[in-house]
Motif scaffolding. Structure first.
Motif, PDB file in Angstrom:
ATOM      1  N   UNK A  29      52.839  -9.374  29.647  1.00  0.00           N
ATOM      2  CA  UNK A  29      52.896 -10.802  29.330  1.00  0.00           C
ATOM      3  C   UNK A  29      51.550 -11.288  28.800  1.00  0.00           C
ATOM      4  N   UNK A  30      50.462 -10.857  29.447  1.00  0.00           N
ATOM      5  CA  UNK A  30      49.135 -11.262  28.987  1.00  0.00           C
ATOM      6  C   UNK A  30      48.822 -10.713  27.607  1.00  0.00           C
ATOM      7  N   UNK A  31      49.258  -9.497  27.337  1.00  0.00           N
ATOM      8  CA  UNK A  31      49.021  -8.921  26.018  1.00  0.00           C
ATOM      9  C   UNK A  31      49.844  -9.601  24.931  1.00  0.00           C
ATOM     10  N   UNK A  33      50.618 -12.838  24.823  1.00  0.00           N
ATOM     11  CA  UNK A  33      50.235 -14.234  24.604  1.00  0.00           C
ATOM     12  C   UNK A  33      49.586 -14.482  23.238  1.00  0.00           C
ATOM     13  N   UNK A  34      48.619 -13.682  22.804  1.00  0.00           N
ATOM     14  CA  UNK A  34      48.048 -13.941  21.473  1.00  0.00           C
ATOM     15  C   UNK A  34      49.086 -13.828  20.359  1.00  0.00           C
ATOM     16  N   UNK A  35      50.009 -12.913  20.487  1.00  0.00           N
ATOM     17  CA  UNK A  35      51.036 -12.758  19.462  1.00  0.00           C
ATOM     18  C   UNK A  35      51.952 -13.976  19.439  1.00  0.00           C
ATOM     19  N   UNK A  36      52.248 -14.531  20.593  1.00  0.00           N
ATOM     20  CA  UNK A  36      53.082 -15.728  20.645  1.00  0.00           C
ATOM     21  C   UNK A  36      52.354 -16.913  20.033  1.00  0.00           C
ATOM     22  N   UNK A  37      51.049 -17.019  20.280  1.00  0.00           N
ATOM     23  CA  UNK A  37      50.276 -18.107  19.680  1.00  0.00           C
ATOM     24  C   UNK A  37      50.217 -17.968  18.165  1.00  0.00           C
ATOM     25  N   UNK A  38      50.054 -16.757  17.680  1.00  0.00           N
ATOM     26  CA  UNK A  38      50.065 -16.524  16.234  1.00  0.00           C
ATOM     27  C   UNK A  38      51.418 -16.913  15.656  1.00  0.00           C
ATOM     28  N   UNK A  39      52.483 -16.590  16.358  1.00  0.00           N
ATOM     29  CA  UNK A  39      53.815 -16.952  15.897  1.00  0.00           C
ATOM     30  C   UNK A  39      53.995 -18.457  15.813  1.00  0.00           C
ATOM     31  N   UNK A  40      53.478 -19.188  16.789  1.00  0.00           N
ATOM     32  CA  UNK A  40      53.564 -20.646  16.744  1.00  0.00           C
ATOM     33  C   UNK A  40      52.789 -21.218  15.560  1.00  0.00           C
ATOM     34  N   UNK A  41      51.612 -20.669  15.303  1.00  0.00           N
ATOM     35  CA  UNK A  41      50.792 -21.161  14.199  1.00  0.00           C
ATOM     36  C   UNK A  41      51.469 -20.877  12.863  1.00  0.00           C
ATOM     37  N   UNK A  42      52.011 -19.674  12.704  1.00  0.00           N
ATOM     38  CA  UNK A  42      52.693 -19.325  11.450  1.00  0.00           C
ATOM     39  C   UNK A  42      53.935 -20.187  11.264  1.00  0.00           C
TER      40      UNK A  42
END
Length: 67
Positions: A29-31, A33-42
């Motif tokens: 889950x911690x790993x 998180x950055x990918x989910x944030x990138x997805x939100x930004x895109x």
């Protein structure tokens, strides 16, 4: 009796996997998180781009029903 032995076999085989999943799930889950944030930004960038492209059509009144 066979059913009970199968349950014991399942318990003996699966408990290490369950413990491994309990330990590794927070790490995964911690790993992610950055990918989910990138997805939100895109996704936000594409929504902004779509709004900019569709703005002239919205200003000219496209999509209104003429009843």
């Amino acid at each position: 009796m066979i059913k009970f032995l199968l349950w014991l076999l399942l318990l003996a085989v699966c408990w290490p996997l369950a413990l491994l999943a309990i330990v590794l799930w927070p790490i995964a889950w911690l790993l992610s998180l950055p990918l989910r944030l990138i997805g939100l930004v895109v996704d936000g960038a594409f929504e902004l781009l779509r709004a900019i492209v569709m703005l002239p059509a919205r200003l000219l009144g496209a999509g209104r029903s003429r009843a």
